[in-house]
Design an enzyme around this catalytic site. Structure first.
Site, mmCIF file in Angstrom:
data_model
loop_
_atom_site.group_PDB
_atom_site.id
_atom_site.type_symbol
_atom_site.label_atom_id
_atom_site.label_comp_id
_atom_site.label_asym_id
_atom_site.label_seq_id
_atom_site.Cartn_x
_atom_site.Cartn_y
_atom_site.Cartn_z
ATOM 1 N N LYS A 1 39.817 -9.436 -34.506
ATOM 2 C CA LYS A 1 39.920 -8.683 -35.760
ATOM 3 C C LYS A 1 40.370 -9.577 -36.914
ATOM 4 O O LYS A 1 39.973 -9.361 -38.056
ATOM 5 C CB LYS A 1 40.868 -7.499 -35.592
ATOM 6 N N LYS B 1 26.905 -4.219 -26.528
ATOM 7 C CA LYS B 1 27.447 -2.867 -26.403
ATOM 8 C C LYS B 1 27.027 -2.009 -27.598
ATOM 9 O O LYS B 1 26.972 -2.486 -28.731
ATOM 10 C CB LYS B 1 28.984 -2.949 -26.333
ATOM 11 N N LYS C 1 28.658 1.811 -33.512
ATOM 12 C CA LYS C 1 28.239 2.485 -34.746
ATOM 13 C C LYS C 1 28.251 1.550 -35.948
ATOM 14 O O LYS C 1 27.718 1.892 -37.004
ATOM 15 C CB LYS C 1 29.125 3.702 -35.026
#
Length: 337
Positions: free
Chosen positions: A116, A198, A201
């Site tokens: 992140k 994977k 969205k």
């Protein structure tokens, strides 16, 4: 003497918009059946969400939508404690105590922090670094025995276990050391456009991801466009990533084995199979879509549910956290009950 106490399961999900088919089949769908076997505690993790920049209005909207969506997926507030994380103060209070039993080196090795940080280079904040401690507090505040975990959360659960063990070593047996709960079913759902990745969205290609609130026409259309291979046989084997992914999805929804699916579509082409998968998924999600529309349009009922859930969560966690406060040497506070 046997222990007939139901074990406690804790799980939380961030309110980052509509869940994907992968979220549903891999995790959320499994939460409802657990309610009959365990004491389940479920939360919308809005505190975790703000480790990256959020638009306040959208965060509130997504939080309520996530709560309504989980109700539609079968979470029963009469069977489980189901609440919004920021409504229960004990999570952040316990997080501070636990941070004092967490080593800097442990947090610096968290792979999600590294990932992140690389994605949000303009906002590498302290919350992003320490949120695994808050995650540990989420779990440990309720003396959770079990935590459903995917591959990407195993490291965080192991940290929670280390923190609990370290705290118990310093102050005596206080915190329950949680174990991972591995669901009996649940496939890893891959992108429809790049089946080596994977389903997400955040994918730039809108045809790569099925959202569980997509309407039937949209779902079928996305499956029709799913990437496959140059062969025509519906079977599961190495090198057929696209078909393998579609078979995994179809198997997860219908309960059929790969051999049964191969037999069902023997002599049929990929086109027929894609339509069948799309229609089956859309029909399976119809009740979720209907339930979501019902709950999201009944704000009074939503508020009643999440308020009751927060009250129950605070009652349980306050009792446990007050013991932690006493163990570390804080003066007893009669107001903290």
């Amino acid at each position: 003497m046997s222990d007939d106490r139901k074990k406690v399961i804790f799980s939380a999900i961030q309110p980052t918009g509509t869940f994907t088919l992968g979220n549903y089949l891999g995790a959320v769908r499994n939460w409802s059946p657990l309610q009959d076997e365990y004491n389940c505690i479920y939360a919308i993790a809005d505190l975790h969400a703000i480790t990256v920049k959020q638009e306040p209005k959208l965060l509130r909207q997504h939080t309520l939508e996530a709560y309504a969506l989980l109700l539609a997926c079968g979470i029963d507030p009469n069977k489980s404690i189901f609440f919004i994380q920021s409504h229960v103060r004990t999570h952040v209070e316990l997080s501070w105590i636990l941070s004092c039993s967490t080593q800097f080196g442990e947090l610096s090795r968290m792979t999600q922090f590294k990932d992140k940080s690389a994605k949000h280079t303009d906002d590498v904040n302290a919350g992003l670094f320490t949120y695994p401690v808050l995650m540990a507090a989420d779990i440990l505040a309720y003396k959770s025995d079990l935590v459903p975990v995917g591959q990407d959360q195993k490291q965080h659960l192991e940290l929670a276990r280390n923190i609990a063990q370290r705290f118990n070593s310093r102050y005596g047996d206080t915190l329950v050391v949680p174990e991972p709960y591995i669901p009996k079913t649940g496939a890893k759902i891959m992108s429809l456009q790049d089946p080596t990745k994977k389903m997400s969205k955040s994918d730039e290609n809108p045809n790569a991801c099925i959202l569980i609130l997509d309407d039937k026409d949209t779902i079928v259309r996305k499956f029709k466009r799913a990437v496959t291979d140059s062969e025509s046989e519906v079977c599961y084997r190495e090198g057929k990533d696209g078909i393998n992914n579609l078979m995994s999805i179809y198997s997860s929804v219908t309960g059929k084995s790969f051999d049964e699916i191969t037999s069902e579509f023997a002599g049929k082409g990929y086109g027929d199979f894609k339509i069948a998968v799309g229609e089956t998924v859309a029909d399976a999600l119809a009740s979720v879509r209907d339930g979501f529309n019902r709950y999201i349009n009944d704000k009074a009922y939503l508020k009643e549910c999440y308020t009751k859930g927060a009250e129950m969560a605070l009652k349980v966690s306050s009792r446990n956290v007050s013991k932690v406060y006493h163990k570390v040497g804080f003066v007893d506070n009669e107001l903290y009950r």
